[in-house]
Design an enzyme around this catalytic site. Structure first.
Site, PDB file in Angstrom:
ATOM      1  N   TYR A   6       0.843  -1.184   0.000  1.00 39.68           N
ATOM      2  CA  TYR A   6       0.000   0.000   0.000  1.00 39.68           C
ATOM      3  C   TYR A   6       0.882   1.238   0.000  1.00 39.68           C
ATOM      4  CZ  TYR A   6      -3.519   3.413   1.152  1.00 39.68           C
ATOM      5  OH  TYR A   6      -4.352   4.500   1.104  1.00 39.68           O
ATOM      6  N   ILE A  43      -5.925  13.159   5.949  1.00 39.93           N
ATOM      7  CA  ILE A  43      -6.604  12.855   4.689  1.00 39.93           C
ATOM      8  C   ILE A  43      -5.524  12.471   3.678  1.00 39.93           C
ATOM      9  CG2 ILE A  43      -8.111  13.754   2.870  1.00 39.93           C
ATOM     10  CD1 ILE A  43      -9.435  13.526   5.704  1.00 39.93           C
ATOM     11  N   HIS A  44      -5.747  11.381   2.953  1.00 39.14           N
ATOM     12  CA  HIS A  44      -4.715  10.899   2.036  1.00 39.14           C
ATOM     13  C   HIS A  44      -5.291  10.506   0.690  1.00 39.14           C
ATOM     14  CE1 HIS A  44      -5.592   6.540   2.818  1.00 39.14           C
ATOM     15  NE2 HIS A  44      -6.109   7.062   3.906  1.00 39.14           N
ATOM     16  N   SER A  45      -4.376  10.306  -0.265  1.00 38.84           N
ATOM     17  CA  SER A  45      -4.759  10.057  -1.659  1.00 38.84           C
ATOM     18  C   SER A  45      -5.371   8.677  -1.879  1.00 38.84           C
ATOM     19  CB  SER A  45      -3.543  10.229  -2.570  1.00 38.84           C
ATOM     20  OG  SER A  45      -2.509   9.338  -2.199  1.00 38.84           O
ATOM     21  N   GLY A  83     -10.186   4.191   3.091  1.00 35.90           N
ATOM     22  CA  GLY A  83      -8.905   4.746   3.513  1.00 35.90           C
ATOM     23  C   GLY A  83      -8.925   5.093   4.990  1.00 35.90           C
TER      24      GLY A  83
END
Length: 122
Positions: A6, A43-45, A83
């Protein structure tokens, strides 16, 4: 780094992330998190999780690496789909909550936008 299962990039850090980290917890969510949660989350892609989360894998936030010691029963599903995961920096061997993972080590400091989130199967 071989065996990467990941990879994503931190795009935003909520206003209350430092407070949550001070309690030994880090919460992640992919872009588009509900606004009432975003203030507490990194917050991530959100990349693709290529295999299930497992005890003994390593999760990395920027320059900080942690051995996973426990995984809640819905943590893999929540992470794969949303996520979203709650990381507890206490090294417990049994997950307290269904969506949590536990890791060995102190909570990270100085996380910033652009840092990677990487999980490595050992």
């Amino acid at each position: 780094m071989n065996n990467i299962i990941y990879r994503s990039i931190i795009l935003g850090i909520g206003d209350f992330v430092a407070d949550v980290l001070a309690d030994g917890i880090l919460i992640t969510f992919k872009q588009g998190a509900p606004s009432e949660l975003a203030d507490y989350c990194c917050i991530h892609s959100h990349g693709e999780l290529t295999t299930n989360l497992a005890i003994g894998q390593t999760i990395k936030f920027g320059d900080f690496s942690y051995l996973i010691t426990a995984i809640g029963e819905v943590a893999t599903t929540n992470f794969r789909e949303l996520g979203h995961i709650t990381v507890r920096f206490d090294g417990k061997r049994q997950a307290e909550l269904a969506g949590s993972i536990h890791v060995i080590g102190q909570a990270p400091t100085g996380l910033k936008i652009g840092d990677s989130i990487i999980i490595v199967a050992n």
